[in-house]
Design a protein around this motif. Structure first.
Motif, mmCIF file in Angstrom:
data_model
loop_
_atom_site.group_PDB
_atom_site.id
_atom_site.type_symbol
_atom_site.label_atom_id
_atom_site.label_comp_id
_atom_site.label_asym_id
_atom_site.label_seq_id
_atom_site.Cartn_x
_atom_site.Cartn_y
_atom_site.Cartn_z
ATOM 1 N N VAL A 213 0.872 -1.178 0.000
ATOM 2 C CA VAL A 213 0.000 0.000 0.000
ATOM 3 C C VAL A 213 0.908 1.226 0.000
ATOM 4 O O VAL A 213 1.734 1.404 0.899
ATOM 5 C CB VAL A 213 -0.920 0.012 1.239
ATOM 6 C CG1 VAL A 213 -1.783 1.271 1.243
ATOM 7 C CG2 VAL A 213 -1.797 -1.232 1.256
ATOM 8 N N LEU A 214 0.760 2.076 -1.031
ATOM 9 C CA LEU A 214 1.664 3.210 -1.228
ATOM 10 C C LEU A 214 0.900 4.534 -1.187
ATOM 11 O O LEU A 214 -0.303 4.574 -1.475
ATOM 12 C CB LEU A 214 2.382 3.090 -2.570
ATOM 13 C CG LEU A 214 3.075 1.759 -2.870
ATOM 14 C CD1 LEU A 214 3.658 1.779 -4.287
ATOM 15 C CD2 LEU A 214 4.158 1.466 -1.847
ATOM 16 N N ASP A 215 1.623 5.611 -0.871
ATOM 17 C CA ASP A 215 1.017 6.940 -0.947
ATOM 18 C C ASP A 215 1.203 7.505 -2.349
ATOM 19 O O ASP A 215 1.678 6.811 -3.254
ATOM 20 C CB ASP A 215 1.594 7.866 0.130
ATOM 21 C CG ASP A 215 3.083 8.155 -0.053
ATOM 22 O OD1 ASP A 215 3.636 7.853 -1.154
ATOM 23 O OD2 ASP A 215 3.712 8.685 0.886
ATOM 24 N N SER A 216 0.833 8.750 -2.548
ATOM 25 C CA SER A 216 0.887 9.343 -3.891
ATOM 26 C C SER A 216 2.310 9.498 -4.412
ATOM 27 O O SER A 216 2.517 9.673 -5.616
ATOM 28 C CB SER A 216 0.197 10.707 -3.885
ATOM 29 O OG SER A 216 0.804 11.572 -2.933
ATOM 30 N N CYS A 217 3.301 9.410 -3.515
ATOM 31 C CA CYS A 217 4.709 9.475 -3.926
ATOM 32 C C CYS A 217 5.346 8.088 -3.986
ATOM 33 O O CYS A 217 6.571 7.966 -4.017
ATOM 34 C CB CYS A 217 5.489 10.373 -2.962
ATOM 35 S SG CYS A 217 4.961 12.095 -2.969
ATOM 36 N N LEU A 218 4.511 7.050 -3.960
ATOM 37 C CA LEU A 218 4.945 5.655 -4.050
ATOM 38 C C LEU A 218 5.771 5.199 -2.847
ATOM 39 O O LEU A 218 6.606 4.306 -2.949
ATOM 40 C CB LEU A 218 5.728 5.407 -5.342
ATOM 41 C CG LEU A 218 4.991 5.738 -6.641
ATOM 42 C CD1 LEU A 218 5.855 5.372 -7.844
ATOM 43 C CD2 LEU A 218 3.652 5.024 -6.713
ATOM 44 N N ARG A 219 5.500 5.804 -1.678
ATOM 45 C CA ARG A 219 6.178 5.386 -0.452
ATOM 46 C C ARG A 219 5.296 4.411 0.315
ATOM 47 O O ARG A 219 4.080 4.617 0.416
ATOM 48 C CB ARG A 219 6.484 6.601 0.418
ATOM 49 C CG ARG A 219 7.488 7.566 -0.200
ATOM 50 C CD ARG A 219 7.610 8.842 0.614
ATOM 51 N NE ARG A 219 6.340 9.567 0.646
ATOM 52 C CZ ARG A 219 6.216 10.841 1.046
ATOM 53 N NH1 ARG A 219 7.281 11.507 1.442
ATOM 54 N NH2 ARG A 219 5.036 11.421 1.057
ATOM 55 N N PRO A 220 5.872 3.330 0.870
ATOM 56 C CA PRO A 220 5.074 2.361 1.637
ATOM 57 C C PRO A 220 4.433 3.009 2.849
ATOM 58 O O PRO A 220 5.026 3.867 3.524
ATOM 59 C CB PRO A 220 6.114 1.310 2.063
ATOM 60 C CG PRO A 220 7.238 1.470 1.089
ATOM 61 C CD PRO A 220 7.280 2.926 0.748
ATOM 62 N N LEU A 221 3.197 2.599 3.146
ATOM 63 C CA LEU A 221 2.445 3.138 4.266
ATOM 64 C C LEU A 221 2.295 2.106 5.370
ATOM 65 O O LEU A 221 2.362 0.894 5.120
ATOM 66 C CB LEU A 221 1.058 3.572 3.786
ATOM 67 C CG LEU A 221 1.025 4.787 2.859
ATOM 68 C CD1 LEU A 221 -0.385 4.997 2.321
ATOM 69 C CD2 LEU A 221 1.497 6.027 3.597
ATOM 70 N N PRO A 222 2.081 2.546 6.619
ATOM 71 C CA PRO A 222 1.905 1.596 7.719
ATOM 72 C C PRO A 222 0.534 0.907 7.644
ATOM 73 O O PRO A 222 -0.355 1.347 6.919
ATOM 74 C CB PRO A 222 2.008 2.494 8.966
ATOM 75 C CG PRO A 222 1.593 3.841 8.487
ATOM 76 C CD PRO A 222 2.087 3.952 7.076
ATOM 77 N N VAL A 223 0.378 -0.148 8.429
ATOM 78 C CA VAL A 223 -0.883 -0.885 8.469
ATOM 79 C C VAL A 223 -2.025 0.038 8.880
ATOM 80 O O VAL A 223 -1.899 0.815 9.831
ATOM 81 C CB VAL A 223 -0.767 -2.071 9.455
ATOM 82 C CG1 VAL A 223 -2.120 -2.762 9.613
ATOM 83 C CG2 VAL A 223 0.277 -3.057 8.981
ATOM 84 N N GLY A 224 -3.118 -0.016 8.148
ATOM 85 C CA GLY A 224 -4.295 0.790 8.478
ATOM 86 C C GLY A 224 -4.379 2.111 7.751
ATOM 87 O O GLY A 224 -5.431 2.746 7.722
ATOM 88 N N ALA A 225 -3.276 2.555 7.145
ATOM 89 C CA ALA A 225 -3.278 3.842 6.444
ATOM 90 C C ALA A 225 -3.925 3.677 5.069
ATOM 91 O O ALA A 225 -3.850 2.617 4.452
ATOM 92 C CB ALA A 225 -1.853 4.372 6.300
ATOM 93 N N ILE A 226 -4.565 4.728 4.601
ATOM 94 C CA ILE A 226 -5.221 4.720 3.289
ATOM 95 C C ILE A 226 -4.221 5.187 2.247
ATOM 96 O O ILE A 226 -3.608 6.242 2.371
ATOM 97 C CB ILE A 226 -6.456 5.635 3.284
ATOM 98 C CG1 ILE A 226 -7.487 5.112 4.289
ATOM 99 C CG2 ILE A 226 -7.072 5.707 1.880
ATOM 100 C CD1 ILE A 226 -8.691 5.994 4.458
#
Length: 228
Positions: A213-226
């Motif tokens: 699961v990545l943010d708009s900059c393609l960085r991995p996000l923690p569990v539960g983050a959108i």
């Protein structure tokens, strides 16, 4: 599939002629062919626009197709015999999901004709008549047909109405939500829907696959983050 074969000496010979078929087959070796094709070679190239709207050719290797097929075998190995519906058009990668699993696992693949495929009433009748118990059906069609005799219903390609998921589940049909981009060889995540689940759950990665699961900059996000 083939109504006739071409014989250079006599022209067109109808399939079904025992003498012709025996002579034809006897000329071929009985051993497996020797090939230098490896798991990293291309199995096929399929074109898709994806979410960008710009068509591109996606190169899929043999290893990916084999992994997908064996994932299906492992998921459904408790079902001894399946009549599997071949519904997808061959230019859509979902046909890979539909073809290889039943054929390499000793099950039957039922190839529906275009007329029955596109007519809702005929499609439902075809499934009932041939005792189809495993099918992948686009969610948009599920509003107009009832296929409660299925053992397994795969939905993919779009979000399925929660009421439909509940209806089939309560009638004993195993509803599977499959998700994945073409680049990940048809299906990359898999969720067995249970009563009360959200119809948007896409499940967990299939074998030998990892989901991030990545943010708009393609960085991995923690569990539960959108993510994006």
């Amino acid at each position: 599939l083939f109504e006739c074969l071409c014989d250079s000496s006599t022209g067109i010979v109808p399939v079904g002629d025992p003498v012709f078929e025996a002579d034809l087959l006897s000329g071929y070796p009985s051993t497996n062919p020797v090939t230098e094709v490896g798991s990293g070679n291309l199995a096929y190239v399929i074109y898709t626009s994806g979410t960008t709207g710009k068509p591109k050719g996606v190169m899929v290797e043999h290893r990916s197709v084999v992994n997908l097929a064996f994932m299906e075998i492992n998921k459904f190995n408790d079902i001894t015999y399946l009549n599997y519906l071949y519904y997808s058009n061959f230019v859509f990668d979902a046909h890979v999901w539909e073809i290889y699993f039943p054929l390499i696992s000793g099950n039957s693949l039922w190839i529906i004709n275009t007329i029955e495929q596109l007519d809702i009433v005929s499609l439902e009748a075809y499934i009932d008549r041939n005792k189809i118990n495993f099918a992948t059906i686009p969610p948009v069609l599920l509003n107009d047909i009832n296929m409660l005799n299925l053992n397994i219903l795969i939905v993919a390609g779009d979000v399925t109405c929660p009421a439909l998921m509940e209806k089939y589940t309560k009638k004993g049909v195993n509803v599977i939500n499959a998700y994945g981009p073409t680049e990940a060889s048809v299906c990359s995540t898999f969720h067995h829907y249970m009563e009360g689940d959200s119809s948007r759950i896409i499940g967990r990665p299939i074998a030998n696959t990892t989901a991030y699961v990545l943010d708009s900059c393609l960085r991995p996000l923690p569990v539960g983050a959108i993510g994006e």
